[in-house]
Each structure stands twice: as C-alpha cells, then as structure tokens.
Design a protein around this motif. Structure first.
Motif, short mmCIF file in Angstrom:
data_model
loop_
_atom_site.label_atom_id
_atom_site.label_comp_id
_atom_site.label_asym_id
_atom_site.label_seq_id
_atom_site.Cartn_x
_atom_site.Cartn_y
_atom_site.Cartn_z
N PRO A 1 -14.67 14.63 -9.06
CA PRO A 1 -13.16 14.10 -9.34
C PRO A 1 -12.33 14.60 -8.14
CG PRO A 1 -13.15 15.92 -10.68
CD PRO A 1 -14.69 15.88 -10.01
N ARG A 2 -11.30 13.66 -7.87
CA ARG A 2 -10.25 14.11 -7.14
C ARG A 2 -9.20 14.61 -7.76
NH1 ARG A 2 -7.80 7.79 -6.22
NH2 ARG A 2 -6.89 7.93 -8.31
N LYS A 3 -8.10 15.27 -7.08
CA LYS A 3 -7.16 16.20 -7.50
C LYS A 3 -5.91 15.65 -6.99
CE LYS A 3 -9.77 20.41 -8.70
NZ LYS A 3 -9.67 21.92 -8.45
N GLN B 1 -11.91 4.27 5.64
CA GLN B 1 -11.20 4.00 6.93
C GLN B 1 -12.52 3.56 7.76
OE1 GLN B 1 -9.34 7.45 8.47
NE2 GLN B 1 -7.72 7.49 6.80
N ARG B 2 -12.27 2.74 8.69
CA ARG B 2 -13.32 2.10 9.43
C ARG B 2 -13.98 2.93 10.33
NH1 ARG B 2 -11.35 -2.80 12.83
NH2 ARG B 2 -10.74 -3.60 10.58
N GLU B 3 -13.33 4.00 10.86
CA GLU B 3 -14.01 5.01 11.77
C GLU B 3 -14.94 5.99 10.73
OE1 GLU B 3 -10.98 4.67 11.53
OE2 GLU B 3 -10.21 3.67 13.32
N GLY C 1 -11.13 4.52 -0.46
CA GLY C 1 -9.98 4.83 0.57
C GLY C 1 -10.07 6.48 0.48
N ASP C 2 -10.30 7.00 -0.74
CA ASP C 2 -10.12 8.68 -0.72
C ASP C 2 -11.55 9.28 -1.25
OD1 ASP C 2 -10.36 7.78 -3.43
OD2 ASP C 2 -8.30 8.47 -4.05
N GLY C 3 -12.50 8.49 -1.02
CA GLY C 3 -13.85 9.07 -1.28
C GLY C 3 -14.73 9.70 -0.20
N GLU C 4 -14.20 10.11 1.00
CA GLU C 4 -14.74 10.63 2.28
C GLU C 4 -15.68 11.84 1.86
OE1 GLU C 4 -12.17 10.51 5.22
OE2 GLU C 4 -11.92 8.29 5.32
N ILE D 1 0.77 -1.14 -0.05
CA ILE D 1 0.11 -0.21 -0.08
C ILE D 1 0.92 1.32 0.09
CG2 ILE D 1 -0.35 0.38 2.42
CD1 ILE D 1 -3.10 1.00 2.03
N LYS D 2 0.42 2.22 -0.64
CA LYS D 2 1.27 3.52 -0.67
C LYS D 2 0.81 4.65 0.47
CE LYS D 2 2.65 6.86 -4.36
NZ LYS D 2 2.57 7.27 -5.68
N LEU D 3 1.67 4.97 1.04
CA LEU D 3 1.48 5.87 2.17
C LEU D 3 1.35 7.32 1.61
CD1 LEU D 3 4.01 4.44 4.82
CD2 LEU D 3 1.78 3.76 4.52
N ARG D 4 0.82 8.16 2.35
CA ARG D 4 0.69 9.29 2.18
C ARG D 4 2.00 10.28 2.14
NH1 ARG D 4 -4.53 11.20 3.19
NH2 ARG D 4 -5.82 10.00 4.74
#
Length: 409
Positions: free
Chosen positions: A321-323, A262-264, A230-233, A69-72
């Motif tokens: 869309p994300r950027k 994320q679970r939370e 994963g990045d759709g919050e 997995i790629k970290l931030r």
C-alpha cells in the motif's frame, strides 16, 4: 408542467481528479442498479479522461466534465484545457448543475466528496433537495487517518450538508473492518444516516469477443497491478527486481502498468520486461475483473476496487500500500492482513528483490480470502439495491420548479 413516466432516474457524481478508483466504483454501482431494477436509468458525471474506454450496460450512460489534476503541492490544475483552474471549476459546476436540472434524478449519489471537488456540487445538492430528490453520500471503507480527515472536513465545512441535505450516508464496507469517520465528532442527526452496506462485489463476466487477453494468461500467472499507475512505480520496480534476480519464481507475471503512469517510467519498465522471458506487460485493460479471475494470485497496491476484486474472486494477494498522500491503502491493508485476508509488504523504498521473491514463493501457501468468515463481507450491492427500493418511482410526477434550498452551518 411536464409529467414523466419513464421510471426511476439515478445520477451519480464522481470527481475523478486522478486514477481509476472513483469511476470504477460508480460504474459498478450503476450496473448493479439497472440490473436489478428494469425501469431504472443511471447517468454518471465524471471527470475521468478515460471514461470512454469502459463498456457500459444498457440504461447506463455518462457525461464527461472537464478534467482536473492534483499537483504534488496539493493544488489543482486543468488537465487538458489551457484555461485557469478557477474557470475550469466554474465550468464543471455549471455542467453538473445543468445536467442534474435536465436529467431530473430521483436519486443523486455523490462519491466520497460531500460537496464535490472544491464545492462544485453544493448548488446542485441544494437545487435537487428542493425538488425532492433523495441525496446519498457514498464513502469507501477507509477515508484517511483521523488526524488528517477531521481537519480536512472542518476546512471544507461539510457538516451542514451532511446534517441538512443528505438523506443517507452509505459506507461501502463493514464497521468491524473499519470506521471511515473515526475521530470526527458527528452530530447524532448525521450519525443516524450512516448505513454500512458491506463491500461491493465484482464478477468476471466474459469480456467482448474482440477483447484479446495476453498470451501469458493461457497458463497460471501472477497479476501485478498498481491501479491507475500514477503512483505505482514503486510496486512495479519491486516486482521487476524480484524477477530480474530470480528466474525460479513459481509463476510468470503480467504487469498492468496503468494509464496514468509517467510515460518515461512506462517506457523504462517495458524495456526491462522485454528482457525477461517470464514477464509480460500491458498498459491498460478495461476488464480487470477478468484478469483477476484468471490469475493464480495478485500483487497490488490495495485500492478499494482491487481489494473488492481480490475478495470477490477469492485470490491470494500481496498488497504493497501507499502511504501518501493518504494513509487509506495502508490502513485497509493492515486491517486485512490482521484478519488474514491478504499479506502486506511495506514500501520502504529499498525494493529488496529477495524480500519480494520470498513473498511470491510463499504466496501459494497463503489462505484464500474465502477461508476467513466475515458475515456480510460482500453484500454491498445487494444492500444498495435494498436501500433504493423505497425511493423507486411508482407514479409519474410533474417536472419540478427551480427552487433552491438554503442551508446554514
């Protein structure tokens, strides 16, 4: 030596460090290839931790390599194994090469990364080149903005492989929509290998009988999907605010939060959904095409697969869309809006409820994608099958030696 007469074999590699996009694209390709070629077998190499949740057609199977997995901060780490990332990458590379050696493919399709994650398929490419395997790099319609992609590919030193190893480069899109390699100074030898296939269409064949659709799908509804999640919050937050502030929106909504959220945050969103009579939520559905088909419209982030589903199943859509970390989704959505295929809302992180509510109310008045005529738009799978025809096995061939082709920059 051993001769083989069991038909054409295709090996597909997908690094899958995060999300569902690469896996779903490779699965679509594999299914289309075996459906149109009755003597073909397809094996997918994937690092996705949920590949086993998907159904596969007969003559399509997979090998799961250890996940990363790629970290931030841009660094990679092992997903599940408590070992150093370098050891994980070495293990992945060895599994890939040994699988390719044993499977002995006639065609090897590499998804997106010319040399694989951190170069893990480089040795496999050289080995298969020596065996006479046809090597294909498959690229989505948009990679990233040129100022980001050009230095990335220069740093990874991918050009020698494109020039000396790959036989073709397939772009799963159209040049009039986007050139994914804009800004990269391609040698003429490499440029001649590029073939635009068109987008990869999706169908909504009936899911298995045991597949239970949510109750909300029994009436007109909006499908809200951030892909893997994963990045759709931000997308989910924006839609929830709209429904929390306005009970008179034209359709109820089904949120598919995604398996990588994320679970939370997932728990928080589910608690808010429970208080809304016209919103339901699930975590994951392996038959997203069926949900898209049944929806009256889609609100999504605009990854490649979701975009193909929107076009194929002719759905009005709002794309947010994300950027980051790439501009891929934004470039695709901006161009699609320019062509009249979808409506785009930019994520400014304010998540104004009134703005999203207005877009939802206006959705029924949007044009359907089918009302925009773009020749060849959804001919990707047809063209992929056409492209592999010259490479289909006609007669048995002897098992090759273990020679390796060297290539230099």
């Amino acid at each position: 030596m051993v001769s083989r007469s069991d038909g054409t074999r295709v090996l597909i590699y997908s690094h899958d460090t995060f999300g569902l996009g690469h896996l779903r694209r490779c699965r679509t390709l594999g299914h289309a290839l075996v459906e149109n070629n009755p003597d073909m077998s397809v094996l997918i190499l994937s690092g996705s931790p949920i590949i086993g949740s998907f159904d596969f057609r007969s003559r399509v199977d997979f090998v799961r390599i250890p996940g990363v997995i790629k970290l931030r901060d841009g660094q990679y780490t092992s997903l599940s194994l408590p070992i150093h990332i370098e050891d994980t990458l070495k293990l992945r590379a060895e599994i890939i090469q040994h699988t390719a050696q044993a499977f002995d493919p006639d065609i090897f399709i590499v998804d997106k990364e010319p040399l694989g994650l951190r170069g893990e398929v480089a040795d496999t490419l050289r080995m298969l080149k020596a065996r006479g395997t046809k090597l294909v790099l498959g690229l989505r319609d948009v990679m990233d903005e040129p100022k980001a992609l050009e230095p990335e590919w220069r740093r990874k030193n991918v050009m020698p492989a494109l020039r000396n190893l790959y036989d073709q480069i397939w772009v799963y899109g159209l040049p009039q929509f986007c050139d994914p390699l804009e800004g990269i100074d391609l040698p003429e030898k490499v440029a001649r290998k590029i073939v635009y296939t068109g987008y990869l269409p999706r169908t909504s064949s009936e899911p298995p009988n045991e597949h239970q659709l949510p109750e909300i799908t029994q009436r007109p509804f909006l499908l809200v999907t951030p892909g893997g999640g994963g990045d759709g919050e931000g997308l989910i937050e924006w839609v929830l605010r709209a429904y929390e502030s306005n009970e008179m929106l034209p359709y109820p909504a089904l949120l598919v939060l995604g398996p990588f959220m994320q679970r939370e945050r997932r728990a928080e969103f589910l608690a808010r959904v429970a208080r809304l009579p016209r919103v339901e939520a699930i975590t994951f559905d392996a038959h997203m095409e069926h949900l898209v088909q049944n929806a009256v419209g889609v609100i999504a982030m605009g990854g490649y697969n979701t975009f193909c589903e929107i076009l194929s199943l002719n759905k009005r859509a709002i794309i947010v869309p994300r950027k980051k970390p790439r501009m891929e989704q934004y470039i695709r959505a901006d161009r699609a809006q320019e062509l009249g295929l979808i409506r785009m809302l930019e994520d400014d992180e304010r998540y104004d409820a009134a703005e999203m509510a207005a877009a939802i109310r206006a959705l029924p008045r949007q044009r359907l994608p089918s009302e925009v005529v773009i020749p060849g738009l959804l001919e990707g799978l047809e063209n992929v099958n056409r492209l592999v025809q010259p490479w289909l096995r006609q007669t048995p061939r002897e098992a090759p030696t273990g020679q390796v082709v060297e290539f230099r920059a």
